[in-house]
Write an enzyme that holds these catalytic residues in place. Structure first.
Site, mmCIF file in Angstrom:
data_model
loop_
_atom_site.group_PDB
_atom_site.id
_atom_site.type_symbol
_atom_site.label_atom_id
_atom_site.label_comp_id
_atom_site.label_asym_id
_atom_site.label_seq_id
_atom_site.Cartn_x
_atom_site.Cartn_y
_atom_site.Cartn_z
ATOM 1 N N ASN A 298 4.948 5.345 -2.464
ATOM 2 C CA ASN A 298 6.313 5.601 -2.941
ATOM 3 C C ASN A 298 6.893 4.374 -3.635
ATOM 4 O O ASN A 298 7.566 4.480 -4.663
ATOM 5 C CB ASN A 298 7.218 6.001 -1.769
ATOM 6 C CG ASN A 298 6.844 7.339 -1.173
ATOM 7 O OD1 ASN A 298 6.826 8.342 -1.865
ATOM 8 N ND2 ASN A 298 6.514 7.352 0.101
ATOM 9 N N LYS A 299 6.604 3.214 -3.077
ATOM 10 C CA LYS A 299 7.094 1.960 -3.661
ATOM 11 C C LYS A 299 6.426 1.713 -5.019
ATOM 12 O O LYS A 299 7.075 1.303 -5.981
ATOM 13 C CB LYS A 299 6.806 0.808 -2.695
ATOM 14 C CG LYS A 299 7.682 -0.407 -2.894
ATOM 15 C CD LYS A 299 7.413 -1.459 -1.828
ATOM 16 C CE LYS A 299 8.205 -1.233 -0.575
ATOM 17 N NZ LYS A 299 8.151 -2.386 0.351
ATOM 18 N N LYS B 116 18.855 7.575 -8.171
ATOM 19 C CA LYS B 116 18.582 6.550 -7.158
ATOM 20 C C LYS B 116 18.093 5.262 -7.811
ATOM 21 O O LYS B 116 18.507 4.162 -7.447
ATOM 22 C CB LYS B 116 17.554 7.050 -6.150
ATOM 23 C CG LYS B 116 17.363 6.038 -5.014
ATOM 24 C CD LYS B 116 16.042 6.186 -4.310
ATOM 25 C CE LYS B 116 15.798 4.957 -3.440
ATOM 26 N NZ LYS B 116 14.468 4.949 -2.834
ATOM 27 N N PHE C 192 12.115 7.977 0.676
ATOM 28 C CA PHE C 192 11.240 7.516 1.750
ATOM 29 C C PHE C 192 12.002 6.474 2.557
ATOM 30 O O PHE C 192 13.103 6.060 2.180
ATOM 31 C CB PHE C 192 9.927 6.944 1.199
ATOM 32 C CG PHE C 192 10.086 5.751 0.291
ATOM 33 C CD1 PHE C 192 9.899 4.462 0.758
ATOM 34 C CD2 PHE C 192 10.405 5.926 -1.051
ATOM 35 C CE1 PHE C 192 10.040 3.364 -0.078
ATOM 36 C CE2 PHE C 192 10.540 4.838 -1.906
ATOM 37 C CZ PHE C 192 10.358 3.552 -1.418
ATOM 38 N N GLY C 193 11.434 6.088 3.682
ATOM 39 C CA GLY C 193 12.095 5.077 4.506
ATOM 40 C C GLY C 193 13.463 5.530 4.987
ATOM 41 O O GLY C 193 13.626 6.631 5.528
ATOM 42 N N TYR C 194 14.464 4.705 4.736
ATOM 43 C CA TYR C 194 15.819 4.985 5.216
ATOM 44 C C TYR C 194 16.670 5.732 4.190
ATOM 45 O O TYR C 194 17.869 5.920 4.405
ATOM 46 C CB TYR C 194 16.500 3.680 5.649
ATOM 47 C CG TYR C 194 15.783 3.029 6.808
ATOM 48 C CD1 TYR C 194 16.001 3.458 8.117
ATOM 49 C CD2 TYR C 194 14.842 2.023 6.593
ATOM 50 C CE1 TYR C 194 15.321 2.892 9.181
ATOM 51 C CE2 TYR C 194 14.153 1.448 7.653
ATOM 52 C CZ TYR C 194 14.394 1.887 8.942
ATOM 53 O OH TYR C 194 13.708 1.332 9.998
ATOM 54 N N ASP D 148 10.277 -7.115 -0.178
ATOM 55 C CA ASP D 148 10.628 -6.864 1.221
ATOM 56 C C ASP D 148 11.983 -6.172 1.244
ATOM 57 O O ASP D 148 12.974 -6.722 0.766
ATOM 58 C CB ASP D 148 10.669 -8.159 2.031
ATOM 59 C CG ASP D 148 10.603 -7.896 3.530
ATOM 60 O OD1 ASP D 148 10.056 -6.842 3.925
ATOM 61 O OD2 ASP D 148 11.085 -8.727 4.310
ATOM 62 N N THR D 149 11.981 -4.964 1.750
ATOM 63 C CA THR D 149 13.181 -4.127 1.732
ATOM 64 C C THR D 149 13.543 -3.721 3.153
ATOM 65 O O THR D 149 12.668 -3.478 3.977
ATOM 66 C CB THR D 149 12.941 -2.867 0.872
ATOM 67 O OG1 THR D 149 12.766 -3.268 -0.484
ATOM 68 C CG2 THR D 149 14.119 -1.907 0.948
ATOM 69 N N THR E 240 0.841 -1.200 0.000
ATOM 70 C CA THR E 240 0.000 0.000 0.000
ATOM 71 C C THR E 240 0.876 1.250 0.000
ATOM 72 O O THR E 240 0.379 2.364 0.118
ATOM 73 C CB THR E 240 -0.906 0.031 1.253
ATOM 74 O OG1 THR E 240 -0.080 -0.091 2.419
ATOM 75 C CG2 THR E 240 -1.918 -1.105 1.235
#
Length: 200
Positions: free
Chosen positions: A14-15, A179, A156-158, A70-71, A11
């Protein structure tokens, strides 16, 4: 000609955006398009197992082809923590900046960049519920954890604290084109594309 549809078990907008930018020949749909779908709990021990779990569960639900991703980030000085718990270890925090700051707190005693080694990893799984075929691949990018959160509209994320090896800035300070050329997700998707092309 209509693009082939592939469903993504997430959901995370960004992914979905990243996958759409990299898999340009396909129409990417996600769990945002099937709000009645109930996500399966990620209860496996590895990134690969979690990615396949998500892909298989969704593919069977739609009776089609689905991708699970899965990241996570693994920090050497923390024995590869947070690893498979990257998404949920800081619960109830959900803001990316807050989560990154919490991880930085665990490294505040390490003031040399070369001792803040880490890697970003992405496992991608594709499952075809009709033909009962599956593909799983995991990629990684080595790098370092920065000393501060690099706030930006990108990433986003890390992304806000991870500096890939060979570069002098965090993912969040790069444009999406750069990126997407060097990320672990891009490496994994490239292998996925090879697989898809070979089974056409």
């Amino acid at each position: 000609m209509d693009k082939k549809v592939i469903y993504l078990a997430t959901t995370n907008k960004n992914k979905v955006k990243e996958f759409s930018e990299i898999l340009k020949d396909y129409q990417i749909k996600s769990l945002l398009d099937i709000p009645e779908y109930v996500e399966i709990e990620e209860n496996k021990k590895t990134f690969k197992q979690n990615a396949l779990l998500k892909a298989k569960h969704l593919a069977k639900y739609i009776n089609g082809v689905a991708i699970g991703d899965d990241t996570g980030i693994c920090v050497k000085a923390l024995n590869d923590f947070p690893g498979i718990y990257s998404k949920r270890w800081a619960y109830p925090l959900t803001n990316h900046y807050d989560i990154c700051n919490k991880l930085l707190d665990k490294l505040k005693h390490i003031n040399q960049l070369n001792k803040r080694k880490a890697y970003m990893t992405t496992a991608i799984a594709l499952y075809d519920a009709i033909n009962k075929k599956q593909f799983v691949y995991q990629a990684r990018v080595n790098g370092y954890i920065d000393f501060q959160v690099n706030e930006s509209e990108f990433g986003f994320g890390y992304d806000f604290i991870f500096i890939p090896k060979g570069y002098d800035k965090a993912y969040s300070l790069m444009n999406s084109e750069l990126k997407n050329q060097i990320s672990a997700r891009k490496k994994a998707i490239d292998k996925l594309i090879e697989y898809i092309d070979n089974v056409k």
